[in-house]
Scaffold this motif. Structure first.
Motif, mmCIF file in Angstrom:
data_model
loop_
_atom_site.group_PDB
_atom_site.id
_atom_site.type_symbol
_atom_site.label_atom_id
_atom_site.label_comp_id
_atom_site.label_asym_id
_atom_site.label_seq_id
_atom_site.Cartn_x
_atom_site.Cartn_y
_atom_site.Cartn_z
ATOM 1 N N VAL B 8 -45.340 38.748 17.454
ATOM 2 C CA VAL B 8 -45.668 39.973 16.727
ATOM 3 C C VAL B 8 -44.791 41.056 17.333
ATOM 4 O O VAL B 8 -44.767 41.207 18.564
ATOM 5 C CB VAL B 8 -47.151 40.355 16.889
ATOM 6 N N ILE B 10 -43.787 44.959 17.880
ATOM 7 C CA ILE B 10 -44.320 46.322 17.858
ATOM 8 C C ILE B 10 -43.185 47.280 18.171
ATOM 9 O O ILE B 10 -42.556 47.179 19.233
ATOM 10 C CB ILE B 10 -45.469 46.477 18.874
ATOM 11 N N LEU B 48 -48.104 36.020 26.330
ATOM 12 C CA LEU B 48 -49.512 35.637 26.242
ATOM 13 C C LEU B 48 -49.597 34.116 26.340
ATOM 14 O O LEU B 48 -48.581 33.433 26.194
ATOM 15 C CB LEU B 48 -50.099 36.126 24.912
ATOM 16 N N THR B 51 -48.654 32.888 22.542
ATOM 17 C CA THR B 51 -47.566 33.470 21.748
ATOM 18 C C THR B 51 -47.038 34.670 22.517
ATOM 19 O O THR B 51 -47.337 34.821 23.705
ATOM 20 C CB THR B 51 -48.052 33.855 20.332
ATOM 21 N N ILE B 53 -45.786 39.043 22.330
ATOM 22 C CA ILE B 53 -45.607 40.332 21.665
ATOM 23 C C ILE B 53 -44.218 40.813 22.040
ATOM 24 O O ILE B 53 -43.828 40.747 23.212
ATOM 25 C CB ILE B 53 -46.664 41.358 22.132
ATOM 26 N N LEU B 55 -41.947 43.997 22.192
ATOM 27 C CA LEU B 55 -41.858 45.457 22.104
ATOM 28 C C LEU B 55 -40.413 45.820 21.800
ATOM 29 O O LEU B 55 -39.488 45.295 22.429
ATOM 30 C CB LEU B 55 -42.307 46.103 23.419
ATOM 31 N N ILE B 80 -44.083 40.350 11.761
ATOM 32 C CA ILE B 80 -44.563 39.127 12.400
ATOM 33 C C ILE B 80 -43.560 38.023 12.108
ATOM 34 O O ILE B 80 -42.854 38.061 11.095
ATOM 35 C CB ILE B 80 -45.974 38.703 11.930
#
Lengths: 134, 134
Positions: B8, B10, B48, B51, B53, B55, B80
């Motif tokens: 994902v 961000i 994580l 998976t 994240i 940035l 995503i």
């Protein structure tokens, strides 16, 4: 503190159409739609090998995703959810660091039957962030 | 067709501040910041258990996330990414079903060194969706 990414939630205006996109176009395994009147949404889970996508359609009046869809009528990513081992300990640590918890700060039972909290998007990179006790 | 949720992403205005939120407040393992001039972003990965994240901070002029941050100055979820086994086969299936692929439709080498494509948000629940060949 945070563990697995439990889910990414996508708010949609039409959950049947969204389910068809994930099942037929993207070829994913999807659940049946379930009305969750206590949460003001109808949910469909897209099961991926390592996590899941939660499709959300507003249900009833005062749905918590109604405002989001008014601003984003074709839908969009509404929030992400991380697992924590102890939600009250997580909350206390975050609040002590100055982060804001939405609502009254007490964990509620979420759509998966587990205690959840939502953190203020402005304190978390503009991202509505849910914590769920794993 | 789609497999794991690869990441994902961000978008953030200040990647050091965002890294501190994830490392210090949320207690996650984060990578060093890496400038990726070919992609117009600086990246940090939040690792994580299941998976990651990603940035993203704009780098240089004409960053692909500059418009997003102009509209969302505190940041937010940008896209995503799902893994697929064969990106050209995935593209052909999606295009045959009427979905739109961004750009010229040819896979590019993404920030992870693997072929990627982006799908039109309006065809995928208002969500900018990346496919990466696993």
């Amino acid at each position: 503190m945070i563990g697995r990414l439990n889910h990414v939630a996508i708010a949609v205006p039409d959950i049947q159409a969204a389910t068809a996109v994930y099942r037929e176009q993207l070829g994913a395994a999807v659940s049946e739609a379930v009305e969750q009147p206590d949460h003001g949404v109808t949910t469909v889970f897209v099961e991926l090998p390592n996590t899941k996508i939660e499709l959300l359609e507003p249900l009833g009046e005062d749905s918590p995703i109604a405002n989001y869809l008014a601003k984003n009528p074709v839908g969009g990513i509404h929030h992400i959810c991380y697992e924590v081992p102890d939600i009250r300990a997580a909350r206390d640590t975050l609040v002590a660091a100055g982060a804001r918890v939405l609502g009254d700060g007490e964990p509620k039972i979420g759509a998966h039957g587990k205690p959840v909290l939502f953190l203020h998007p402005k304190d978390f990179c503009g991202t509505l962030t849910e914590l769920e006790e794993a």
